[in-house]
Design an enzyme around this catalytic site. Structure first.
Site, PDB file in Angstrom:
ATOM      1  CB  CYS A  61      -0.817  -0.509   0.745  1.00  0.00           C
ATOM      2  SG  CYS A  61      -2.216  -1.691   1.131  1.00  0.00           S
ATOM      3  CB  ALA A  62       4.003   2.352   0.113  1.00  0.00           C
TER       4      ALA A  62
END
Ligand code: PMP
Length: 394
Positions: free
Chosen positions: A351-352
């Site tokens: 999630c980055a």
């Protein structure tokens, strides 16, 4: 209390796993489970009812808020709002910004601290702390009106600490505020709003050894008090008239905690916070750094695996390391670690996406992202050795 009690309060529940994915969800510690078990016999509604269950539950819920305020070094007047997790906490803050607020965010953030912000000015993740401060300075000096700089305390990809104190100084010098995503910082390092000079901090219980579904947004009350309620409904409303729109919203944290709150989540999180406040955190951190040094040294000997970093190999970190694997699919490696060696790690982009894309370069083998190893309370040298042996065997 004696150290022995504190040690057992922070014992991890569930032996026999080599779990090296604390950055996603940390195991439950005894303090959290004990707090839940102790409350269950008198579990009842919070702020809704007069019976003994309700009285006890309301008292424990508000006590949890106070404990967490202490744990986070809240200043007089700061608020602690219970949320579901860090994502929820940052979305709440994003919705509570005064109209016209500009937000400034580095692109190395977790999506939870990248996507919620309206009117966002995105800065490229810098190569050093000094560059981060300079970039923030340059961005903030040209902005008018309310401004919020928001930054992670520790990266969920590299584990590296960000210069929160320095960025807070810059923000305040330019009349801006600063929010800290402490999802990965708080489990490893004491976090104090007062000491950091931060205006807001967000965290998740399930990364802080209290996996019962609570998170927290703590910080300055004024924007929160002036904002429309995050969840309109019961609990958030003080008076509702007969005509549509005739509502007086509650003041204080209740304004943003519409609906029946997550009592067990709040109480278990507070129990862990209390145990951590009592514990020798410097000793815990020193032990974690020894494990980290052992892990990193071992990983350097794994062929085709390169540790990634934003600020360089010497930068200060918590117990998180991500690897770029030359020509290997990290998901396939993670699956084999689980299936053949019983070891839990994480593979992917965590999630980055912008940061992981950059750190894994354009190498074709890195299209699937990185392999992440993360640990904390309860992790042993043996766990790390089992991982290193498994990686060598693969
Ligand atoms: N920020 C960081 C730095 C994180 O690591 C995470 C979770 N991986 C989040 C925010 C979001 O946390 P949650 O999923 O608990 O909302």
């Amino acid at each position: 209390m004696s150290l022995a009690v504190h040690t057992s309060d922070l014992d991890v529940i569930g032996a026999g796993f080599v779990h090296l994915d604390y950055a996603a969800t940390a195991p439950c510690v005894r303090a959290a489970a004990d707090a839940v078990n102790a409350l269950l016999p008198s579990y009842g509604s919070v702020h809704r009812g007069t019976g003994p269950r309700s009285q006890t539950s309301t008292l424990e819920y508000e006590r949890a808020r106070d404990v967490i305020a202490d744990f986070l070094g809240c200043r007089p007047g700061d608020q602690v709002v219970f949320t579901r997790n860090t994502t929820d906490a940052l979305n709440l803050l994003a919705r509570a910004l005064p109209p016209g607020t500009t937000t400034v965010v580095f692109d190395g953030e977790h999506h939870a601290n990248l996507l919620p912000w309206p009117n966002a000015l995105r800065l490229r993740a810098p190569a050093s702390w000094a560059e981060a401060v300079t970039a923030a300075e340059r961005a903030l000096r040209d902005l008018d009106g309310p401004v919020l700089l928001t930054v992670t305390g520790a990266s969920n990809v590299t584990g590296e600490l960000w210069p929160v104190r320095e960025l807070a100084e810059v923000a305040h010098r330019h009349g801006a505020r600063i929010a800290v995503d402490a999802a990965q910082l708080a489990p490893h390092v004491p976090v104090s709003l007062a000491e950091l000079g931060a205006d807001y901090v967000a965290l998740s219980g399930h990364k802080l050894y209290a996996p019962f579904g609570a998170g927290v947004l703590a910080g300055r009350a004024d924007w929160l008090d002036a904002a429309p309620p995050y969840l309109a409904g019961g609990g958030a409303s003080a008076h509702v008239g007969d005509r549509a729109g005739d509502v007086r919203w509650a003041a204080g944290p209740a304004r943003h905690e519409g609906g029946t709150p997550n009592l067990l989540g709040a109480v278990s999180l507070a129990a862990v916070c209390a145990a951590l406040v009592e514990a020798d955190r410097a000793a815990l951190r020193a032990h974690e750094q020894e494990l980290l040094a052992h892990l990193r040294e071992g990983l350097r000997r794994v062929p085709g695996a390169a540790e990634v970093s934003v600020f360089g190999t010497g930068s200060e970190r918590v117990g998180i390391v991500s690897l770029a694997l030359d020509g290997r699919d990290p998901s396939a490696v993670a699956t084999r670690l689980a299936d053949e060696f019983g070891i839990g790690v994480r593979a992917g982009k965590f999630c980055a996406h912008p940061l992981v894309r950059r750190l894994s370069g354009d190498s074709a083998g890195c299209a699937g992202g990185l392999l992440r190893v993360s640990f904390g309370l309860g992790t042993t040298f043996e766990d790390i050795d089992r991982l290193l042996e498994a990686l060598a065997a693969l």
